[in-house]
Design a protein around this motif. Sequence first.
Motif, PDB file in Angstrom:
ATOM      1  N   GLN A 189       7.177 -17.800  -8.140  1.00  0.00           N
ATOM      2  CA  GLN A 189       6.057 -16.944  -8.571  1.00  0.00           C
ATOM      3  C   GLN A 189       6.396 -16.248  -9.892  1.00  0.00           C
ATOM      4  O   GLN A 189       5.547 -16.103 -10.767  1.00  0.00           O
ATOM      5  CB  GLN A 189       5.721 -15.915  -7.485  1.00  0.00           C
ATOM      6  CG  GLN A 189       4.541 -15.021  -7.833  1.00  0.00           C
ATOM      7  CD  GLN A 189       3.278 -15.824  -8.163  1.00  0.00           C
ATOM      8  OE1 GLN A 189       2.727 -16.517  -7.324  1.00  0.00           O
ATOM      9  NE2 GLN A 189       2.813 -15.754  -9.413  1.00  0.00           N
ATOM     10  N   ARG A 190       7.664 -15.839 -10.026  1.00  0.00           N
ATOM     11  CA  ARG A 190       8.057 -15.226 -11.306  1.00  0.00           C
ATOM     12  C   ARG A 190       7.900 -16.223 -12.455  1.00  0.00           C
ATOM     13  O   ARG A 190       7.447 -15.884 -13.537  1.00  0.00           O
ATOM     14  CB  ARG A 190       9.530 -14.778 -11.242  1.00  0.00           C
ATOM     15  CG  ARG A 190       9.708 -13.363 -10.754  1.00  0.00           C
ATOM     16  CD  ARG A 190      11.085 -12.808 -11.100  1.00  0.00           C
ATOM     17  NE  ARG A 190      12.182 -13.595 -10.598  1.00  0.00           N
ATOM     18  CZ  ARG A 190      13.137 -14.119 -11.346  1.00  0.00           C
ATOM     19  NH1 ARG A 190      13.117 -13.925 -12.652  1.00  0.00           N
ATOM     20  NH2 ARG A 190      14.116 -14.819 -10.817  1.00  0.00           N
ATOM     21  N   ALA A 191       8.297 -17.482 -12.177  1.00  0.00           N
ATOM     22  CA  ALA A 191       8.171 -18.505 -13.223  1.00  0.00           C
ATOM     23  C   ALA A 191       6.694 -18.705 -13.565  1.00  0.00           C
ATOM     24  O   ALA A 191       6.315 -18.814 -14.741  1.00  0.00           O
ATOM     25  CB  ALA A 191       8.797 -19.817 -12.758  1.00  0.00           C
ATOM     26  N   ALA A 192       5.853 -18.734 -12.527  1.00  0.00           N
ATOM     27  CA  ALA A 192       4.414 -18.938 -12.758  1.00  0.00           C
ATOM     28  C   ALA A 192       3.802 -17.748 -13.498  1.00  0.00           C
ATOM     29  O   ALA A 192       2.895 -17.909 -14.322  1.00  0.00           O
ATOM     30  CB  ALA A 192       3.703 -19.166 -11.425  1.00  0.00           C
ATOM     31  N   GLN A 246      -1.174 -17.462 -10.743  1.00  0.00           N
ATOM     32  CA  GLN A 246      -0.865 -16.962  -9.413  1.00  0.00           C
ATOM     33  C   GLN A 246      -0.704 -18.167  -8.492  1.00  0.00           C
ATOM     34  O   GLN A 246      -1.607 -18.995  -8.389  1.00  0.00           O
ATOM     35  CB  GLN A 246      -2.035 -16.070  -8.945  1.00  0.00           C
ATOM     36  CG  GLN A 246      -1.766 -15.255  -7.698  1.00  0.00           C
ATOM     37  CD  GLN A 246      -0.587 -14.280  -7.865  1.00  0.00           C
ATOM     38  OE1 GLN A 246      -0.410 -13.692  -8.917  1.00  0.00           O
ATOM     39  NE2 GLN A 246       0.216 -14.147  -6.814  1.00  0.00           N
ATOM     40  N   LEU A 247       0.462 -18.303  -7.860  1.00  0.00           N
ATOM     41  CA  LEU A 247       0.686 -19.466  -7.000  1.00  0.00           C
ATOM     42  C   LEU A 247      -0.190 -19.382  -5.763  1.00  0.00           C
ATOM     43  O   LEU A 247      -0.291 -18.335  -5.145  1.00  0.00           O
ATOM     44  CB  LEU A 247       2.151 -19.525  -6.552  1.00  0.00           C
ATOM     45  CG  LEU A 247       3.184 -20.003  -7.565  1.00  0.00           C
ATOM     46  CD1 LEU A 247       4.532 -20.123  -6.869  1.00  0.00           C
ATOM     47  CD2 LEU A 247       2.797 -21.326  -8.171  1.00  0.00           C
ATOM     48  N   ASP A 248      -0.792 -20.531  -5.424  1.00  0.00           N
ATOM     49  CA  ASP A 248      -1.618 -20.570  -4.217  1.00  0.00           C
ATOM     50  C   ASP A 248      -1.143 -21.771  -3.404  1.00  0.00           C
ATOM     51  O   ASP A 248      -1.765 -22.818  -3.398  1.00  0.00           O
ATOM     52  CB  ASP A 248      -3.089 -20.721  -4.651  1.00  0.00           C
ATOM     53  CG  ASP A 248      -4.006 -20.819  -3.441  1.00  0.00           C
ATOM     54  OD1 ASP A 248      -3.565 -20.447  -2.343  1.00  0.00           O
ATOM     55  OD2 ASP A 248      -5.140 -21.308  -3.610  1.00  0.00           O
ATOM     56  N   GLY A 249       0.027 -21.635  -2.783  1.00  0.00           N
ATOM     57  CA  GLY A 249       0.620 -22.741  -2.035  1.00  0.00           C
ATOM     58  C   GLY A 249       1.471 -23.613  -2.939  1.00  0.00           C
ATOM     59  O   GLY A 249       1.180 -23.763  -4.120  1.00  0.00           O
ATOM     60  N   TRP A 250       2.540 -24.141  -2.375  1.00  0.00           N
ATOM     61  CA  TRP A 250       3.432 -24.997  -3.158  1.00  0.00           C
ATOM     62  C   TRP A 250       4.171 -25.921  -2.224  1.00  0.00           C
ATOM     63  O   TRP A 250       4.199 -25.717  -1.011  1.00  0.00           O
ATOM     64  CB  TRP A 250       4.420 -24.152  -3.965  1.00  0.00           C
ATOM     65  CG  TRP A 250       5.251 -23.235  -3.105  1.00  0.00           C
ATOM     66  CD1 TRP A 250       4.917 -21.990  -2.680  1.00  0.00           C
ATOM     67  CD2 TRP A 250       6.524 -23.538  -2.515  1.00  0.00           C
ATOM     68  NE1 TRP A 250       5.885 -21.469  -1.886  1.00  0.00           N
ATOM     69  CE2 TRP A 250       6.902 -22.396  -1.759  1.00  0.00           C
ATOM     70  CE3 TRP A 250       7.384 -24.625  -2.551  1.00  0.00           C
ATOM     71  CZ2 TRP A 250       8.092 -22.326  -1.044  1.00  0.00           C
ATOM     72  CZ3 TRP A 250       8.574 -24.556  -1.843  1.00  0.00           C
ATOM     73  CH2 TRP A 250       8.908 -23.401  -1.106  1.00  0.00           C
ATOM     74  N   GLU A 251       4.745 -26.950  -2.741  1.00  0.00           N
ATOM     75  CA  GLU A 251       5.569 -27.846  -1.934  1.00  0.00           C
ATOM     76  C   GLU A 251       6.804 -28.225  -2.750  1.00  0.00           C
ATOM     77  O   GLU A 251       6.734 -28.289  -3.989  1.00  0.00           O
ATOM     78  CB  GLU A 251       4.793 -29.104  -1.554  1.00  0.00           C
ATOM     79  CG  GLU A 251       4.329 -29.887  -2.762  1.00  0.00           C
ATOM     80  CD  GLU A 251       3.323 -30.976  -2.390  1.00  0.00           C
ATOM     81  OE1 GLU A 251       3.435 -32.071  -2.972  1.00  0.00           O
ATOM     82  OE2 GLU A 251       2.465 -30.703  -1.545  1.00  0.00           O
ATOM     83  N   PRO A 252       7.930 -28.459  -2.076  1.00  0.00           N
ATOM     84  CA  PRO A 252       9.115 -28.868  -2.831  1.00  0.00           C
ATOM     85  C   PRO A 252       8.882 -30.241  -3.456  1.00  0.00           C
ATOM     86  O   PRO A 252       8.311 -31.121  -2.816  1.00  0.00           O
ATOM     87  CB  PRO A 252      10.224 -28.919  -1.770  1.00  0.00           C
ATOM     88  CG  PRO A 252       9.552 -28.870  -0.459  1.00  0.00           C
ATOM     89  CD  PRO A 252       8.167 -28.355  -0.636  1.00  0.00           C
TER      90      PRO A 252
END
Length: 352
Positions: free
Chosen positions: A280-283, A289-295
């Motif tokens: 989130q800091r990177a974004a 604003q991150l809304d879900g993520w996957e590796p």
Amino acid sequence: MWTPEQIEAIPQRLLEWYKGNARPMPWHGNADPYHLLVAATMLQQTQVETVLPYLQRFLQRFPTISDLAQADEEEVLRYWAGLGYYTRARNLHRAAQQILRRHNGSVPCRADALSRLPGVGEYTAGAVVSIACGKPEPALDSNSYRILARLLAFEGDILLTSSRRLLGEACRQILPEHAPGEFNQALMDLGALVCTARAPRCLICPLAGECRAFQQGRQNELPVRPPRRATEKVHDVCVVIEHRHRWLMVKRMDGQLWRGLWEFPRVRVMEGETLEQAAQRAANMVGVQLDGWEPAATVRHGLMHYSVTLHALRTRLHEQPPPAGEAIRWVTAQEAKRLPLPSPMRRLLNKL
Ligand code: SF4
């Protein structure tokens, strides 16, 4: 420092050995000062075997000083990408521009004039003027310093400037005027093939009779090695932000390291922070604003004394994307591969 016997025998034996053992180099038989300048710059912190394919590609694209001087920096960095230490590429580019302006596009065959160019130190200037112009200047790489230290049983730390100055002076005393380029290359080649860092092959060395370290049985102890800084393990996170089949990439503007190269927004994971929080800091750096993520992928790489694990997290953007600008681009996978990228980022892209 040297005995009269050493002064006579070392250059003679070394040049004789070099005749039958020189490593083939592209500039042998046709040493153009510009080509030497590029080669010596690449060789400053990288081994010959790694450099050669890059050198060939670079010189095909920038065959003359003026081709290099007139190229834009991003393209120069792209042809350098993978070699690391990108400050060298930026300096070489600026040096080419200065040579075009101040020396009518001809690389000067004088060590003092070369040393005033960005990124040109004693090694590079010495390599150009001795190999391409036949002038008696030392060109000492780490192999050469090691051999000189062993020949003299020199007790100092050869990474120190003061030690290098002394060994440079010692080299001048045995540098033959009639073949300075061959002598400099012979020292480098002997260091790579015979007087290696870990297991010097003294029994087949042409200089064994003149070598104080060998005579004292100290060839494995010299030169002295200062204690190494311990490797520190760290984790970085980068976010692969997708929008309409494009990825958001940012240009590094800060510091010297990787400046001008492109990557996914990236941060170092702080103590107690989760990967998602770091992501989130990177974004945040690009206002997303991150809304879900996957590796997405992980790569490991070394960076100075750090052992870095780089985690890529993928997210899809549904909101309004940040606009492209000087330091932000939206690129397809193919376009991303054509950007100048740090090697770990290129490896990451290949995994995505
Ligand atoms: S004798 Fe051994 S230590 Fe001395 S220069 Fe030759 S290889 Fe190196």
